[in-house]
Write a protein that holds these residues in place. Structure first.
Motif, PDB file in Angstrom:
ATOM      1  N   HIS C  37       0.832  -1.206   0.000  1.00 13.11           N
ATOM      2  CA  HIS C  37       0.000   0.000   0.000  1.00 13.11           C
ATOM      3  C   HIS C  37       0.864   1.253   0.000  1.00 13.11           C
ATOM      4  O   HIS C  37       1.848   1.333   0.724  1.00 13.11           O
ATOM      5  N   CYS C  42      -3.150   7.232  -1.446  1.00 14.53           N
ATOM      6  CA  CYS C  42      -4.433   6.768  -0.910  1.00 14.53           C
ATOM      7  C   CYS C  42      -5.361   7.928  -0.580  1.00 14.53           C
ATOM      8  O   CYS C  42      -4.960   8.906   0.051  1.00 14.53           O
ATOM      9  N   ILE C  43      -6.627   7.808  -1.000  1.00 10.51           N
ATOM     10  CA  ILE C  43      -7.615   8.856  -0.691  1.00 10.51           C
ATOM     11  C   ILE C  43      -8.626   8.368   0.359  1.00 10.51           C
ATOM     12  O   ILE C  43      -9.657   8.990   0.593  1.00 10.51           O
ATOM     13  N   HIS C  44      -8.359   7.206   0.932  1.00 11.89           N
ATOM     14  CA  HIS C  44      -9.198   6.659   2.009  1.00 11.89           C
ATOM     15  C   HIS C  44     -10.660   6.494   1.607  1.00 11.89           C
ATOM     16  O   HIS C  44     -11.569   6.740   2.388  1.00 11.89           O
ATOM     17  N   CYS C  45     -10.855   6.074   0.369  1.00 15.04           N
ATOM     18  CA  CYS C  45     -12.225   5.864  -0.106  1.00 15.04           C
ATOM     19  C   CYS C  45     -12.810   4.569   0.438  1.00 15.04           C
ATOM     20  O   CYS C  45     -14.011   4.359   0.422  1.00 15.04           O
ATOM     21  N   LEU C  46     -11.957   3.660   0.901  1.00 15.40           N
ATOM     22  CA  LEU C  46     -12.342   2.383   1.519  1.00 15.40           C
ATOM     23  C   LEU C  46     -12.942   1.368   0.544  1.00 15.40           C
ATOM     24  O   LEU C  46     -13.560   0.397   0.958  1.00 15.40           O
ATOM     25  N   CYS C  48     -11.271  -0.591  -1.234  1.00 17.93           N
ATOM     26  CA  CYS C  48     -10.515  -1.828  -1.033  1.00 17.93           C
ATOM     27  C   CYS C  48     -11.074  -2.607   0.153  1.00 17.93           C
ATOM     28  O   CYS C  48     -11.212  -3.821   0.122  1.00 17.93           O
ATOM     29  N   CYS C  82      -8.815  -0.477  -6.321  1.00 22.43           N
ATOM     30  CA  CYS C  82      -8.373   0.855  -5.889  1.00 22.43           C
ATOM     31  C   CYS C  82      -8.396   1.848  -7.054  1.00 22.43           C
ATOM     32  O   CYS C  82      -7.725   1.647  -8.061  1.00 22.43           O
TER      33      CYS C  82
HETATM   34  S1  SF4 Z   1      -9.094   1.807  -2.471  1.00 22.54           S
HETATM   35 FE1  SF4 Z   1      -8.074   1.650  -0.537  1.00 22.54          FE
HETATM   36  S2  SF4 Z   1      -5.950   2.028  -0.983  1.00 22.54           S
HETATM   37 FE2  SF4 Z   1      -7.108   2.714  -2.724  1.00 22.54          FE
HETATM   38  S3  SF4 Z   1      -7.468   4.848  -2.332  1.00 22.54           S
HETATM   39 FE3  SF4 Z   1      -9.243   3.781  -1.565  1.00 22.54          FE
HETATM   40  S4  SF4 Z   1      -8.736   3.427   0.563  1.00 22.54           S
HETATM   41 FE4  SF4 Z   1      -6.844   3.953  -0.414  1.00 22.54          FE
END
Ligand code: SF4
Ligand SMILES: Cc1ncc(C[n+]2csc(CCOP(=O)(O)OP(=O)(O)O)c2C)c(N)n1
Ligand code: SF4
Ligand code: SF4
Ligand SMILES: [Mg+2]
Lengths: 399, 307, 94
Positions: C37, C42-46, C48, C82
């Protein structure tokens, strides 16, 4: 009802249904089949009339009825069902699972022949086929016993040292549809006798305590044997519990029950072993032969699972010849299902009788006193000569 | 609809340490469903990959009360649990609120478990039944089910010298469930988690029996690149192979409409079970596949319009 | 994984066990490749997190925290999902 605690006339099915009403289970899940249908019908009416607090699940099959009992029992609910023959056969898979998951489900079974040919009348092939399923099996000789057995079954099943499912049986039509005089306990007497469901960890309690459990996990080579060993132990422990429950029942209500019931065996040389409603006929024949000077007797087996080895050894080993009346066939080119277990029980005894198997009454074939006299005459000859010419006879079939 | 941030603050009730294959769709489905249910929940599971992989004694991945009894009876087992709950509630013996969920694979749902599913739905027990649909009997080694698509190679509908894989179409189980007159039926895919989570929440609150058919890729049986598990479910939606809809009190509603309907080959080509369909001799079968999807889509749109 | 195997007398009655106990069973050694990682991307979109079949992505207060290598089976779904290519799959024993 208004007839509590007094003599009433009931059929076997009515007696089972009344016992269920008085037990007042939390959940009943069932499916109709002749000759057990009335149990479900009568009970449905109790539900419709508000005579019970039960949630009734009118399942779409016996397989689902037993599955629902399993789900309910896994939630800590007192759960019951009733069935017969093909219905029991359709439950097969779930019978083993109910026992393996240690769920104290109580079932009223009306014994009926298994198809084919399809037949609706009595023999014991249905429950005999379930003999290794891990269920306690209690056979009834008459309507009174059926009623008393079903009530005792609840206490036995739920006992913390047992926690195994129990089936109490009646002979199809012979008992299920036959009106007999019996004594019913009062609702209050039954309620007090069975008591509340003993507390035990279950799905719902584990949700409440926030300590979730998993029930019915996959046991590979590592654990299956240990869990089955526990089931085997529970069946051993069931013995004293069945005796204790019967004793308490006797003390409270005046009717006593054992694993077996010997009749005029004390000085007998020859006897038949029998289960269910045929016992009465066998006793009559014994009385007749006794008055003609023959030393004959009867051993009734009431509790078939756990198998009452000690009682069998004690009562039968002094005899010269014993006829085992098997109301089911083993189709093994050898004998019916009761015969090998009794043989095995007696095998290590220094003194033991000759054993002959008599398969009788299949598909509701009437068994007459004359049939049983014939059995005794065969046995008396074996006793006299010390030899048997045959191991198995089909009694009452047209030759 | 909860955001991912909100969902991530909820306790996981299908936890790590299970033994589903890497990339298995069933693991994602189970996690998303359990996260979506924001209430105390009792779960039942039919025999199948999800059950065997998540509860190998002495380890269970279910951090909520869970029961397995057999293969064909998850709906019946849970109907008993619901009956017990109602009985004990009525008697004041428990105060705990609870919802009930049954999981079954397509084999345990479309085939051997159809009767017990139908029985429980008709009786109207208050539960959510989830079919995690990987379109074959995976646990026993990829045999056909009535959910297996036309032409798919399985070990009991193998593609051979004279037969091109499965000869029959899959059946429309959601329509069968709609015909039961139950309050809620829906399809979903894990690749559209927001749609899935919204539907699960509606389903457990619908007041009766709810049924959801959730496409659940099997990297071993389809087989596909494990990294594509989510993507492949979205492609199933975009090709209208697995349309997303819900049926509330009998009324059909599309919950997602692909902007541009993609050809089925986009989905098929990612899975080796369909590779023989791309041979010239199977061109007509491929065409039949596309036509049947087109027909199903048209019919679905009509049902949605007339609602 | 050394697990002490109980005798039939020690085991709880029936096939009952504690929910959530699979956390004691580590599946990390199943991997042949693993996700790497990159926090900077990372934009912390979650996305993943919601896609991982094994619950191996640790989120804290709504933000990507780490990949739990005890459980990650290396399927690569997170990397594929991601939107920012913040996860890269690398060979396990690199
Ligand atoms: S998918 Fe996961 S690793 Fe990728 S940006 Fe979103 S939170 Fe970050
Ligand atoms: C009565 C019965 N028949 C057959 C089996 C064997 N069996 C176990 S799981 C399974 C297939 C499961 O398929 P599905 O329901 O689609 O779940 P999946 O494994 O694909 O997730 C079969 C055939 C069984 N356990 N019980
Ligand atoms: S075989 Fe398929 S469904 Fe079963 S665990 Fe593996 S990927 Fe999942
Ligand atoms: S590689 Fe697979 S198991 Fe590992 S964190 Fe990513 S999605 Fe989860
Ligand atoms: Mg499947």
């Amino acid at each position: 009802m208004g007839q509590n605690g007094k003599k009433v006339a009931k059929t076997g099915n009515e007696a089972f249904a009344e016992a269920m009403r008085q037990i007042n289970p939390d959940v009943v899940a069932a499916y109709p089949i002749t000759p057990a249908t009335e149990i479900v019908q009568i009970f449905s009416q109790f539900v419709a009339d508000g005579a019970v607090k039960t949630e009734f699940v009118p399942a779409e099959s016996e397989h689902s009825a037993m599955s629902a009992c399993i789900g309910a029992s896994a939630c800590g609910a007192r759960s019951m069902t009733g069935t017969s023959a093909q219905g029991l056969a359709l439950m097969w898979e779930m019978l083993y699972i109910a026992a393996g998951l240690r769920l104290p489900i109580v079932m009223a079974v009306v014994n009926r022949a298994l198809s084919a040919p399809i037949n609706i009348h009595c023999d014991h092939s249905d429950t005999m086929g379930a003999r290794d399923a891990g269920w306690i099996q209690i056979f009834s000789e008459n309507v009174q016993e059926a009623y008393d057995n079903l009530i005792q079954a609840v206490r036995i099943a739920e006992h913390p040292e047992v926690r195994l499912p129990v089936m109490a049986t009646t002979d199809g039509f012979i008992l299920s549809h036959c009106l007999e005089t019996m004594e019913m306990l009062s609702d209050e007497q039954v309620r007090q006798f069975i008591g509340p469901v003993p507390a035990r960890e279950n799905l719902l309690s584990s949700l409440e305590n926030n300590r979730p459990i998993t029930l019915g996990a996959l046991d590979l080579q590592d654990y299956y044997f240990e869990h089955r060993r526990q089931v085997a132990e529970a069946m051993v422990k069931a013995g004293p519990v069945i005796s204790g429950v019967a004793e308490e029942f006797g003390q409270r209500f005046g009717r006593t029950y054992g694993f077996v019931e010997p009749y005029r065996l004390d000085d007998a040389e020859v006897a038949v072993v029998v289960m269910g409603s045929t016992t009465g006929t066998a006793r009559e024949v014994v009385d007749k032969l006794r008055s003609a000077g023959q030393k004959v007797g009867v051993l009734k087996i009431r509790v078939f699972r756990p198998f009452p080895v000690e009682e069998i050894v004690r009562t039968l080993s002094p005899l010269k010849a014993v006829g085992i009346m098997d109301r089911a066939d083993g189709l093994n080119a050898f004998c019916g299902p009761l015969y090998p277990e009794i043989s095995a029980a007696l095998y290590d005894e220094a003194s033991r009788p000759k054993l002959v198997d008599f398969i009788y009454g299949l598909g509701g074939r009437d068994v007459s006193p004359a049939n049983i006299e014939e059995i005794f005459s065969d046995l008396l000859q074996v006793a006299r000569t010390g030899k048997k010419n045959f191991n198995l006879k089909y009694t009452g079939v047209r030759e | 609809m909860p955001t991912l941030k909100e969902l991530s603050s909820r306790p996981e009730r299908f936890v790590s340490g299970h033994r589903l294959c890497p990339g298995c769709g069933a693991g994602i489905v189970a996690r998303q469903v359990m996260l979506a249910i924001n209430k105390p929940v009792v779960v039942g599971c039919a025999t199948g990959c999800l059950e065997v992989s998540s509860t190998i004694f002495p380890y269970s991945a279910w951090k909520t009360p869970w029961v397995h009894s057999a293969f064909e009876n998850a709906a019946a087992t849970i109907s008993g649990a619901v009956a017990a709950y109602q009985s004990l509630k009525k008697q004041g013996r428990i105060s705990q609120e609870a919802v009930f969920v049954a999981f079954g694979g397509d084999g345990g749902t479309y085939d051997i478990g159809l009767q017990s599913l139908s029985g429980a739905a008709e009786r109207g027990h208050r539960m959510l039944y989830i079919c995690y649909d990987n379109q074959a009997y995976m646990n026993t080694g990829i045999q056909r089910s009535s959910a297996t698509p036309l032409g798919a190679h399985t070990t009991t509908s193998p593609a051979g010298r004279v037969l091109p894989g499965k000869l029959q179409h899959s059946k429309d189980l959601p329509a069968i469930m709609v015909a039961h007159g139950i309050p809620y039926v829906a399809t979903a895919v894990p690749g559209r988690w927001n749609d899935l989570v919204t539907k699960v929440d509606k389903a457990v609150n619908c007041g009766g029996f709810a049924f959801m058919d959730i496409l659940s890729p099997c990297r071993l049986g389809w087989p596909h690149e494990p990294a594509l598990t989510m993507e492949i479910t979205r492609l199933a939606v975009e090709t209208c192979i697995w349309p997303l809809y819900e049926v509330v009190e009998g009324k059909y509603r599309l919950t997602y409409r692909p902007k541009e309907k993609k050809p089925v080959t986009e989905w098929l080509k990612l899975q080796r079970r369909f590779s023989h369909l791309f041979k010239p001799e199977n061109a007509s079968l491929l065409e039949e596949f596309q036509k049947s999807i087109d027909r199903g889509w048209e019919q679905l749109l009509k049902k949605c319009e007339s609602a | 994984m050394e697990e002490k195997k109980a005798t039939w007398k020690e085991l709880p009655e029936a096939d009952v066990l504690e929910g959530g106990s699979s956390l004691q069973f580590k599946t990390g050694n199943w991997r042949s490749s693993k996700p790497l990682h990159h926090m900077d991307k990372c934009i912390h979109c979650l996305l993943c997190w919601i896609a991982c079949p094994d619950g191996a992505i640790v989120v804290k207060e709504g933000r990507f925290l780490a990949i739990n290598e005890d459980y990650c089976k290396g399927c690569g779904i997170c990397a594929h999902e991601c939107p920012k290519k913040a996860i890269e799959m690398i060979l396990e024993n690199k």
